[in-house]
Design a protein around this motif. Structure first.
Motif, PDB file in Angstrom:
ATOM      1  N   GLU A  18       0.838  -1.204   0.000  1.00  0.00           N
ATOM      2  CA  GLU A  18       0.000   0.000   0.000  1.00  0.00           C
ATOM      3  C   GLU A  18       0.875   1.257   0.000  1.00  0.00           C
ATOM      4  N   SER A  19       1.950   1.253   0.776  1.00  0.00           N
ATOM      5  CA  SER A  19       2.862   2.404   0.844  1.00  0.00           C
ATOM      6  C   SER A  19       3.548   2.654  -0.490  1.00  0.00           C
ATOM      7  N   VAL A  20       4.042   1.600  -1.119  1.00  0.00           N
ATOM      8  CA  VAL A  20       4.721   1.744  -2.404  1.00  0.00           C
ATOM      9  C   VAL A  20       3.717   2.180  -3.476  1.00  0.00           C
ATOM     10  N   ASN A  21       2.528   1.602  -3.438  1.00  0.00           N
ATOM     11  CA  ASN A  21       1.480   1.981  -4.385  1.00  0.00           C
ATOM     12  C   ASN A  21       1.168   3.475  -4.263  1.00  0.00           C
ATOM     13  N   ASN A  22       1.042   3.968  -3.018  1.00  0.00           N
ATOM     14  CA  ASN A  22       0.813   5.398  -2.792  1.00  0.00           C
ATOM     15  C   ASN A  22       1.971   6.229  -3.337  1.00  0.00           C
ATOM     16  N   ALA A  23       3.198   5.769  -3.113  1.00  0.00           N
ATOM     17  CA  ALA A  23       4.379   6.499  -3.590  1.00  0.00           C
ATOM     18  C   ALA A  23       4.383   6.576  -5.121  1.00  0.00           C
ATOM     19  N   ILE A  24       4.017   5.473  -5.780  1.00  0.00           N
ATOM     20  CA  ILE A  24       3.991   5.436  -7.240  1.00  0.00           C
ATOM     21  C   ILE A  24       2.894   6.350  -7.784  1.00  0.00           C
TER      22      ILE A  24
ATOM     23  N   PHE B   6      10.858  -0.562   7.654  1.00  0.00           N
ATOM     24  CA  PHE B   6      10.823  -0.336   6.210  1.00  0.00           C
ATOM     25  C   PHE B   6      10.766   1.162   5.961  1.00  0.00           C
ATOM     26  N   ASN B   7      11.566   1.635   5.025  1.00  0.00           N
ATOM     27  CA  ASN B   7      11.513   3.021   4.573  1.00  0.00           C
ATOM     28  C   ASN B   7      11.105   3.020   3.112  1.00  0.00           C
ATOM     29  N   ILE B   8      10.053   3.760   2.808  1.00  0.00           N
ATOM     30  CA  ILE B   8       9.556   3.903   1.448  1.00  0.00           C
ATOM     31  C   ILE B   8       9.661   5.379   1.095  1.00  0.00           C
ATOM     32  N   SER B   9      10.387   5.691   0.021  1.00  0.00           N
ATOM     33  CA  SER B   9      10.596   7.087  -0.376  1.00  0.00           C
ATOM     34  C   SER B   9      10.217   7.286  -1.831  1.00  0.00           C
ATOM     35  N   ASP B  10       9.642   8.458  -2.112  1.00  0.00           N
ATOM     36  CA  ASP B  10       9.353   8.813  -3.503  1.00  0.00           C
ATOM     37  C   ASP B  10       9.995  10.163  -3.816  1.00  0.00           C
ATOM     38  N   GLU B  11       9.895  10.582  -5.074  1.00  0.00           N
ATOM     39  CA  GLU B  11      10.497  11.832  -5.537  1.00  0.00           C
ATOM     40  C   GLU B  11       9.428  12.885  -5.819  1.00  0.00           C
ATOM     41  N   GLY B  12       8.262  12.742  -5.206  1.00  0.00           N
ATOM     42  CA  GLY B  12       7.149  13.661  -5.433  1.00  0.00           C
ATOM     43  C   GLY B  12       7.244  14.920  -4.592  1.00  0.00           C
TER      44      GLY B  12
ATOM     45  N   LEU C 216      -5.201   2.120   6.738  1.00  0.00           N
ATOM     46  CA  LEU C 216      -4.850   0.705   6.808  1.00  0.00           C
ATOM     47  C   LEU C 216      -3.407   0.523   7.274  1.00  0.00           C
ATOM     48  N   ILE C 217      -2.501   1.282   6.689  1.00  0.00           N
ATOM     49  CA  ILE C 217      -1.079   1.204   7.049  1.00  0.00           C
ATOM     50  C   ILE C 217      -0.891   1.474   8.546  1.00  0.00           C
ATOM     51  N   LYS C 218      -1.580   2.497   9.054  1.00  0.00           N
ATOM     52  CA  LYS C 218      -1.448   2.852  10.477  1.00  0.00           C
ATOM     53  C   LYS C 218      -1.950   1.747  11.393  1.00  0.00           C
ATOM     54  N   HIS C 219      -2.891   0.936  10.916  1.00  0.00           N
ATOM     55  CA  HIS C 219      -3.419  -0.151  11.741  1.00  0.00           C
ATOM     56  C   HIS C 219      -2.605  -1.433  11.632  1.00  0.00           C
ATOM     57  N   LEU C 220      -1.827  -1.571  10.584  1.00  0.00           N
ATOM     58  CA  LEU C 220      -1.029  -2.784  10.396  1.00  0.00           C
ATOM     59  C   LEU C 220       0.374  -2.663  10.976  1.00  0.00           C
ATOM     60  N   ALA C 221       0.977  -1.484  10.863  1.00  0.00           N
ATOM     61  CA  ALA C 221       2.334  -1.272  11.380  1.00  0.00           C
ATOM     62  C   ALA C 221       2.265  -0.874  12.851  1.00  0.00           C
ATOM     63  N   ASP C 222       3.300  -1.203  13.600  1.00  0.00           N
ATOM     64  CA  ASP C 222       3.357  -0.810  15.016  1.00  0.00           C
ATOM     65  C   ASP C 222       3.651   0.677  15.164  1.00  0.00           C
ATOM     66  N   GLU C 223       4.458   1.212  14.256  1.00  0.00           N
ATOM     67  CA  GLU C 223       4.752   2.650  14.242  1.00  0.00           C
ATOM     68  C   GLU C 223       4.789   3.118  12.794  1.00  0.00           C
ATOM     69  N   VAL C 224       4.242   4.314  12.555  1.00  0.00           N
ATOM     70  CA  VAL C 224       4.261   4.926  11.228  1.00  0.00           C
ATOM     71  C   VAL C 224       4.782   6.344  11.396  1.00  0.00           C
ATOM     72  N   ASP C 225       5.825   6.680  10.663  1.00  0.00           N
ATOM     73  CA  ASP C 225       6.440   7.999  10.783  1.00  0.00           C
ATOM     74  C   ASP C 225       6.585   8.615   9.389  1.00  0.00           C
TER      75      ASP C 225
ATOM     76  N   ASN D 182       8.800  10.442   2.525  1.00  0.00           N
ATOM     77  CA  ASN D 182       9.391   9.244   3.112  1.00  0.00           C
ATOM     78  C   ASN D 182       8.455   8.730   4.202  1.00  0.00           C
ATOM     79  N   LEU D 183       8.195   7.445   4.144  1.00  0.00           N
ATOM     80  CA  LEU D 183       7.341   6.805   5.131  1.00  0.00           C
ATOM     81  C   LEU D 183       8.142   5.703   5.800  1.00  0.00           C
ATOM     82  N   GLN D 184       8.204   5.756   7.116  1.00  0.00           N
ATOM     83  CA  GLN D 184       8.923   4.743   7.872  1.00  0.00           C
ATOM     84  C   GLN D 184       7.909   3.885   8.621  1.00  0.00           C
TER      85      GLN D 184
END
Length: 133
Positions: free
Chosen positions: A45-51, A76-82, A109-118, A125-127
């Protein structure tokens, strides 16, 4: 600490590469099935949002995905160039006026699945942190 990373062009069909990345992480880090499931959904979901939202499907812009494992957690760190976004300004997908909307549930959804979202770098960048125990 074990570290694995990839970069992909911003095309939706590259999600399969991300699925393979998470599968590889499951093997490298010996993740439980429950944790693997949460990670797979949240990272996809995070990568899809970044794309789509971050890089606006511009195949010349990259999405970077990095995983770091320590004894207690996998990050996990997901980064885009947007241009980034203000994650505080997202509509609540559980509000009555938004319940029937097709989109808008990814971050929820991401906030409910991961223990921490930053969110970092104005949302570029989403950690995601998942605890191992």
């Amino acid at each position: 600490m074990k570290n694995i990373s990839i970069q992909i062009p911003s095309m939706v069909e590259n999600i399969r590469i991300v699925e393979s990345f998470v599968d590889n992480a499951k093997e490298v880090y010996s993740l439980t099935d429950d944790l693997y499931g949460n990670i797979m959904i949240a990272v996809i979901e995070s990568v899809n949002n970044a794309i789509i939202h971050g890089n606006k499907l511009d195949k010349d812009k990259l999405v970077s995905l990095n995983a770091n494992l320590s004894d207690e957690q996998i990050v996990f760190n997901i980064s885009d160039e947007g241009a980034g976004f203000d994650h505080h300004e997202l509509p609540d997908p559980t509000a009555p006026e938004n319940i029937e909307n097709v989109g808008g549930r990814g971050i929820f959804l991401i906030k409910h699945l991961a223990d921490e979202v930053d969110f970092q770098q104005e949302g570029r960048n989403l950690q995601l942190t998942f605890y191992l125990s």
